[in-house]
Design a protein around this motif. Sequence first.
Motif, PDB file in Angstrom:
ATOM      1  N   ASP A 162       0.810  -1.220   0.000  1.00  0.00           N
ATOM      2  CA  ASP A 162       0.000   0.000   0.000  1.00  0.00           C
ATOM      3  C   ASP A 162       0.841   1.267   0.000  1.00  0.00           C
ATOM      4  O   ASP A 162       0.317   2.353  -0.236  1.00  0.00           O
ATOM      5  CB  ASP A 162      -0.979   0.017   1.177  1.00  0.00           C
ATOM      6  N   ASP A 176      -2.570  -2.736  -4.237  1.00  0.00           N
ATOM      7  CA  ASP A 176      -2.372  -1.955  -3.022  1.00  0.00           C
ATOM      8  C   ASP A 176      -3.175  -2.458  -1.827  1.00  0.00           C
ATOM      9  O   ASP A 176      -3.176  -1.831  -0.770  1.00  0.00           O
ATOM     10  CB  ASP A 176      -2.682  -0.470  -3.276  1.00  0.00           C
ATOM     11  N   CYS A 177      -3.839  -3.608  -1.982  1.00  0.00           N
ATOM     12  CA  CYS A 177      -4.597  -4.181  -0.878  1.00  0.00           C
ATOM     13  C   CYS A 177      -4.879  -5.649  -1.183  1.00  0.00           C
ATOM     14  O   CYS A 177      -4.620  -6.131  -2.292  1.00  0.00           O
ATOM     15  CB  CYS A 177      -5.892  -3.411  -0.639  1.00  0.00           C
ATOM     16  N   SER A 204      -7.535  -6.151  -4.092  1.00  0.00           N
ATOM     17  CA  SER A 204      -6.954  -5.915  -5.408  1.00  0.00           C
ATOM     18  C   SER A 204      -6.035  -7.061  -5.820  1.00  0.00           C
ATOM     19  O   SER A 204      -6.032  -7.489  -6.982  1.00  0.00           O
ATOM     20  CB  SER A 204      -6.184  -4.588  -5.401  1.00  0.00           C
ATOM     21  N   LEU A 222      -1.581  -4.491   5.603  1.00  0.00           N
ATOM     22  CA  LEU A 222      -2.324  -3.906   4.489  1.00  0.00           C
ATOM     23  C   LEU A 222      -3.618  -3.272   5.006  1.00  0.00           C
ATOM     24  O   LEU A 222      -4.096  -3.626   6.090  1.00  0.00           O
ATOM     25  CB  LEU A 222      -2.618  -4.976   3.439  1.00  0.00           C
ATOM     26  N   PRO A 223      -4.199  -2.341   4.264  1.00  0.00           N
ATOM     27  CA  PRO A 223      -5.360  -1.603   4.780  1.00  0.00           C
ATOM     28  C   PRO A 223      -6.594  -2.458   5.022  1.00  0.00           C
ATOM     29  O   PRO A 223      -7.443  -2.089   5.825  1.00  0.00           O
ATOM     30  CB  PRO A 223      -5.616  -0.543   3.697  1.00  0.00           C
ATOM     31  N   ASP A 224      -6.699  -3.601   4.347  1.00  0.00           N
ATOM     32  CA  ASP A 224      -7.893  -4.426   4.510  1.00  0.00           C
ATOM     33  C   ASP A 224      -7.596  -5.783   5.135  1.00  0.00           C
ATOM     34  O   ASP A 224      -8.375  -6.725   5.005  1.00  0.00           O
ATOM     35  CB  ASP A 224      -8.616  -4.608   3.177  1.00  0.00           C
ATOM     36  N   TYR A 247      -3.493   1.311  12.008  1.00  0.00           N
ATOM     37  CA  TYR A 247      -3.068   1.236  10.612  1.00  0.00           C
ATOM     38  C   TYR A 247      -2.070   2.346  10.292  1.00  0.00           C
ATOM     39  O   TYR A 247      -1.030   2.109   9.660  1.00  0.00           O
ATOM     40  CB  TYR A 247      -4.267   1.337   9.672  1.00  0.00           C
TER      41      TYR A 247
END
Length: 235
Positions: free
Chosen positions: A29, A52-53, A56, A75-77, A183
């Motif tokens: 990310d 980026d996640c 994706s 990662l963001p998710d 995060y």
Amino acid sequence: MDDLVSLMTPRSPTNERPLLGVTVLVVEDSRFACEAVRLLCLRSGARIRRADCLASARKHLQVYRPTVVLIDLGLPDGSGADLIRELHLATPRVPVILATSGDDYMADLARDAGADGFLSKPIESLAIFQEMVLENLPTNDPNVPIRALPTGVVKPDPIAYRDDLAHIASILSMGTDDDTLAYIAQFLSGVAKSAHDEPMQKAATDLMELKKTSPSNVSHLADLVQDRLQACAQI
């Protein structure tokens, strides 16, 4: 016609570009960290794709089968370890699964999930990157003569670091609940380490290690982000 044939003819790896024919999917990310991997791939002859996640990356993997997947653990998710585990158990398996993080203690988590290797951020050494990929490729031939390792390092464009900071500034402007701050701290700790920004890395690490959110630490981190963004704008 000769030029077209030359372009379409598969090329063999060389000492200077030992990863010709290799495709790397980097699941990352941070634009700054991804730019470093892009430069390493470019110098090594590999092709690169980026996700980026986790969402994706999974969509990408439904269409393409890379040779190497390099996965950031934060990662963001969700956790990159989950994707590593999925890929490790999948049939057919991606030939090389590598993990990366700014926190070295995450190496055991990555290997337990099924990663073939772990790259500690910052990822900037050509020799370390190339050797990690080559030693894990199934086609690696132990009888190939030892080659001289490259001594170079890559230096990503500082604009990519600015983009990462702008991303965090945007998140900070929308709220600072505990999950968001976790995060932010994890993200900035890794990207600041990659950018060799020690004050930012310390501020992010301090926030990450706190049991409860400290308004003063959040404010200090936000001030550092804004200071760097203003400095970039003045250049």
